[in-house]
Design a protein around this motif. Structure first.
Motif, PDB file in Angstrom:
ATOM      1  N   GLY A 203     -13.299  69.810  10.093  1.00 12.48           N
ATOM      2  CA  GLY A 203     -14.034  69.355   8.762  1.00 12.48           C
ATOM      3  C   GLY A 203     -13.691  68.725   7.755  1.00 12.48           C
ATOM      4  N   VAL A 204     -12.177  69.112   7.531  1.00 15.56           N
ATOM      5  CA  VAL A 204     -11.314  68.612   6.371  1.00 15.56           C
ATOM      6  C   VAL A 204     -10.148  68.301   6.868  1.00 15.56           C
ATOM      7  CG1 VAL A 204     -12.409  70.376   4.840  1.00 15.56           C
ATOM      8  CG2 VAL A 204     -10.542  71.372   6.287  1.00 15.56           C
ATOM      9  N   ARG A 205      -9.168  67.811   6.080  1.00 17.70           N
ATOM     10  CA  ARG A 205      -7.909  67.115   6.390  1.00 17.70           C
ATOM     11  C   ARG A 205      -6.915  68.181   7.200  1.00 17.70           C
ATOM     12  NH1 ARG A 205      -4.947  62.708   6.298  1.00 17.70           N
ATOM     13  NH2 ARG A 205      -2.777  63.009   6.282  1.00 17.70           N
ATOM     14  N   PRO A 206      -6.744  69.222   6.566  1.00 22.57           N
ATOM     15  CA  PRO A 206      -5.886  70.285   7.368  1.00 22.57           C
ATOM     16  C   PRO A 206      -6.257  70.706   8.757  1.00 22.57           C
ATOM     17  CG  PRO A 206      -6.128  70.906   5.218  1.00 22.57           C
ATOM     18  CD  PRO A 206      -7.346  69.914   5.445  1.00 22.57           C
ATOM     19  N   VAL A 207      -5.264  70.988   9.534  1.00 19.13           N
ATOM     20  CA  VAL A 207      -5.583  71.137  10.974  1.00 19.13           C
ATOM     21  C   VAL A 207      -5.750  72.719  11.153  1.00 19.13           C
ATOM     22  CG1 VAL A 207      -4.518  69.119  11.782  1.00 19.13           C
ATOM     23  CG2 VAL A 207      -3.365  71.167  11.850  1.00 19.13           C
ATOM     24  N   ALA A 208      -6.385  73.363  12.135  1.00 18.81           N
ATOM     25  CA  ALA A 208      -6.420  74.527  12.455  1.00 18.81           C
ATOM     26  C   ALA A 208      -5.536  75.077  13.890  1.00 18.81           C
ATOM     27  CB  ALA A 208      -7.950  74.908  12.611  1.00 18.81           C
ATOM     28  N   LEU A 209      -4.906  76.208  13.650  1.00 18.23           N
ATOM     29  CA  LEU A 209      -4.172  76.546  15.001  1.00 18.23           C
ATOM     30  C   LEU A 209      -4.972  77.670  15.613  1.00 18.23           C
ATOM     31  CD1 LEU A 209      -0.613  76.928  13.479  1.00 18.23           C
ATOM     32  CD2 LEU A 209      -1.495  75.337  15.160  1.00 18.23           C
ATOM     33  N   THR A 210      -5.012  77.705  17.008  1.00 18.13           N
ATOM     34  CA  THR A 210      -5.854  78.665  17.668  1.00 18.13           C
ATOM     35  C   THR A 210      -4.750  79.073  18.560  1.00 18.13           C
ATOM     36  OG1 THR A 210      -7.099  77.121  19.102  1.00 18.13           O
ATOM     37  CG2 THR A 210      -7.929  77.624  16.940  1.00 18.13           C
ATOM     38  N   PHE A 211      -4.913  80.562  19.032  1.00 20.78           N
ATOM     39  CA  PHE A 211      -4.223  81.240  20.104  1.00 20.78           C
ATOM     40  C   PHE A 211      -5.224  81.929  21.152  1.00 20.78           C
ATOM     41  CE2 PHE A 211      -1.267  80.454  16.568  1.00 20.78           C
ATOM     42  CZ  PHE A 211      -0.092  80.196  17.300  1.00 20.78           C
ATOM     43  N   ASP A 212      -5.053  81.653  22.344  1.00 22.43           N
ATOM     44  CA  ASP A 212      -6.012  82.237  23.361  1.00 22.43           C
ATOM     45  C   ASP A 212      -5.458  83.313  24.179  1.00 22.43           C
ATOM     46  OD1 ASP A 212      -7.909  80.346  22.364  1.00 22.43           O
ATOM     47  OD2 ASP A 212      -8.404  79.456  24.352  1.00 22.43           O
ATOM     48  N   ASP A 213      -6.344  84.211  24.682  1.00 21.15           N
ATOM     49  CA  ASP A 213      -6.233  85.213  25.811  1.00 21.15           C
ATOM     50  C   ASP A 213      -5.117  86.340  25.425  1.00 21.15           C
ATOM     51  OD1 ASP A 213      -7.068  82.891  27.205  1.00 21.15           O
ATOM     52  OD2 ASP A 213      -5.289  82.434  28.357  1.00 21.15           O
ATOM     53  N   GLY A 214      -5.051  86.587  24.231  1.00 20.62           N
ATOM     54  CA  GLY A 214      -4.476  87.776  23.787  1.00 20.62           C
ATOM     55  C   GLY A 214      -5.552  88.982  23.516  1.00 20.62           C
TER      56      GLY A 214
END
Length: 264
Positions: A78-89
């Motif tokens: 919803g804003v210019r910066p991006v988000a990092l997501t990490f799965d399965d831990g």
């Protein structure tokens, strides 16, 4: 005399035939008649149990996947910066290393935790929270068909996972739910919302779950990312050496071009 004998014989024959004609009675000539046989009572009809009000625990899908992703999914920041997501831990091998990378780069991410892994490694859940990262429920055991199960089973799975995470890190908010494999249904979105979680999808998937080389992961992320992208990566579920190796270059490029934000 002969006529009387014939008459007596005829009367005896009538008596014998008349006795045989009575249902349930046998008459033996020359002896006493046995008691009438007793007809057995009919067996009672089997009792039919009422249908359960809640569906049984089947573990098997009960509905097809929708033709397209349902409404209500979060796919951008919803804003210019991006988000990092990490799965399965959390993974005792790779999550600490990924956390070290993020801390060195001074960025935060969202960790989508599998419930039974959170239960096994509560110290990692606490570290994730302590270092300022966001928490996300990723189901109890990464069941990609969870969204297709009865609603009561979906709810039980998400509640169980939240309980494991909050037992490890009491008071830590769990803002998001992510469906394994992205196999969303309206039912799983609705249950997550009822439990106070937003359904978190993604907009960039470098398919690091298939374990391509680090250079491939880097190229796929940097070629697909746009302002506000949510990037899907993995810190659990197997060998994540390539993802770990790709992180420094990926994070540096994302920070330079867009900035990296914590999901809210």
């Amino acid at each position: 005399m002969r006529s009387r004998a014939l008459l007596a014989y005829a009367l005896g024959l009538v008596l014998v035939l008349g006795g045989c004609a009575q249902p349930g009675r046998v008459v033996a000539v020359g002896g006493p008649a046995p008691s009438p046989s007793t007809t057995p009572a009919p067996s009672p009809k089997p009792t039919v149990s009422p249908r359960p009000t809640r569906p049984p625990t089947t573990g098997k899908p009960v509905r097809p996947l929708p033709a397209k992703l349902p409404a209500g999914l979060r796919r951008t920041t919803g804003v210019r910066p991006v988000a990092l997501t990490f799965d399965d831990g959390p993974s005792p091998t790779w999550t600490p290393k990924i956390l070290d990378r993020l801390r060195a780069a001074k960025v935060t991410a969202t960790f989508c935790l599998v419930g039974r892994e959170a239960q096994r490694h509560p110290e990692l859940v606490r570290r994730i929270v302590r270092e300022g990262h966001q928490l996300c429920n990723h189901s109890w055991k990464h069941n990609i068909d969870l969204g297709r199960l009865p609603v009561a089973e979906i709810r039980a799975d998400l509640v169980r996972t939240n309980k494991a995470i909050q037992t490890a890190a009491p008071g830590a908010p769990i803002a998001f739910y992510r469906q394994p494999g992205g196999r969303w249904t309206p039912e799983v979105v609705a249950v997550a919302k009822q439990l106070g979680m937003r359904s978190l999808h993604w907009s960039v998937d470098p398919q690091d779950w298939a374990k391509p080389p680090a250079t491939t992961i880097k190229h796929r992320v940097l070629a697909a990312v746009r302002p506000g992208s949510i990037v899907l990566l993995h810190d659990g579920g197997g060998d994540r050496a390539a993802t770990f190796a790709a992180c420094p270059a990926v994070i540096a490029d994302l920070k330079r071009r867009f900035g990296v934000t914590r999901l809210r």
